[in-house]
Design an enzyme around this catalytic site. Structure first.
Site, PDB file in Angstrom:
ATOM      1  CB  ALA A   1      -1.077  -0.080   1.219  1.00 51.68           C
ATOM      2  CD  GLU A   2       0.140   4.086   1.693  1.00 56.69           C
ATOM      3  OE1 GLU A   2      -0.790   4.517   0.977  1.00 56.69           O
ATOM      4  OE2 GLU A   2      -0.359   3.102   2.428  1.00 56.69           O
ATOM      5  CB  THR A   3       7.413   2.186  -0.692  1.00 52.27           C
ATOM      6  OG1 THR A   3       6.893   0.935  -0.973  1.00 52.27           O
ATOM      7  CG2 THR A   3       8.686   2.273  -0.582  1.00 52.27           C
TER       8      THR A   3
ATOM      9  CG  HIS B   1       0.638   1.780   6.982  1.00 54.98           C
ATOM     10  ND1 HIS B   1      -0.186   2.488   5.893  1.00 54.98           N
ATOM     11  CD2 HIS B   1       1.303   0.649   6.481  1.00 54.98           C
ATOM     12  CE1 HIS B   1       0.451   1.931   4.853  1.00 54.98           C
ATOM     13  NE2 HIS B   1       1.069   1.010   5.262  1.00 54.98           N
TER      14      HIS B   1
END
Length: 262
Positions: free
Chosen positions: A45-47, A73
């Protein structure tokens, strides 16, 4: 060139739960297109990427398709990497981001984010929103400054049973859609869908709680709240409304440590 990379499950103390984020510490910023390619390769979802600036850090977040302005997060995951792997010893970390100054405080096993509050406002229901969620009605539909819609339903069971049409959700014209209700074993529960940002469903979404906390604090008449995000992986958040700021606390656990070769 090799770069360190870590993967951390945030808002949980159990491996394979919570929300996984990749974290890539940098000595200096890479071109945006390179960071986006790394995020797409990670397919999480995210880096998060950060660069130290004096005693503070600059922080950026990417989904597999776009750079975003706020991510809870992956900020928790970045702080966890600094504390657990990179020798950071101060009680508080200061991150500078596209959303301004963000701080993370360590207290025992929890990491506490301090983010700007984002009280949602009443809005017209966009065409196709409820239908894309498989709903005929909602108690309320509001919208936050982060361009997320907030859809309020009556019961937790409705939230758990949602099976959205993600293709249709992409056409709504929003970063994402938060769906929430009062909880059976928490003050409130939620799920977060963001197919237009490259994430069909985010397992646990810190930034969504900058919208949720002001809403539920007013509805429930209290400023300290406990929430669950009831995605398949699930996560737990301890929350507090402090005027125009929101504190979001959770735990984290490491999954992976390695190197990127580019």
């Amino acid at each position: 060139m090799t770069l360190p990379i870590y993967q951390v499950d945030a808002f949980t103390n159990t491996l394979f739960k919570g929300n996984p984020a990749a974290v890539v510490p940098l000595q200096e910023w890479l071109p945006k297109e390179t960071m986006l390619k790394i995020a797409a390769e990670n397919n999480l979802a995210e880096t998060a990427f950060f660069v130290q600036k004096g005693d503070d850090y600059e922080l950026k977040w990417f989904t597999p398709t776009v750079e975003i302005d706020l991510c809870g997060h992956a900020t928790v995951a970045s702080a966890f990497v600094l504390y657990e792997f990179l020798g950071y010893t101060q009680d508080e970390i200061r991150f500078h981001s596209n959303s301004g100054l963000l701080t993370v405080r360590r207290q025992d096993s929890r990491l506490t984010l301090n983010f700007p509050a984002n009280p949602p406002q009443a809005t017209e229901i966009p065409e196709g929103l409820l239908e894309s969620l498989g709903l005929s009605r909602a108690l309320e539909v509001l919208r936050g400054r982060t361009n997320d819609y907030l859809v309020i339903l009556e019961e937790q069971e409705q939230i758990a049973g949602l099976n959205p049409d993600h293709r249709q959700l992409r056409t709504i014209g929003a970063r994402g859609v938060i769906v929430s209700s009062v909880g059976t074993d928490a003050d409130f529960v939620s799920r977060f869908f963001a197919p237009a940002s490259g994430v069909d469903e985010d397992p646990v979404t810190g930034s969504a709680h900058t919208v949720l906390v002001p809403y539920w604090a007013e509805k429930l008449g209290k400023t300290e709240l406990f929430a669950r995000q009831i995605s398949a992986r699930g996560g737990e958040l301890w929350l507090q409304l402090l005027g125009d700021r929101v504190e979001i606390s959770g735990e984290a656990v490491a999954y992976l440590k390695g190197e990127i070769m580019i």
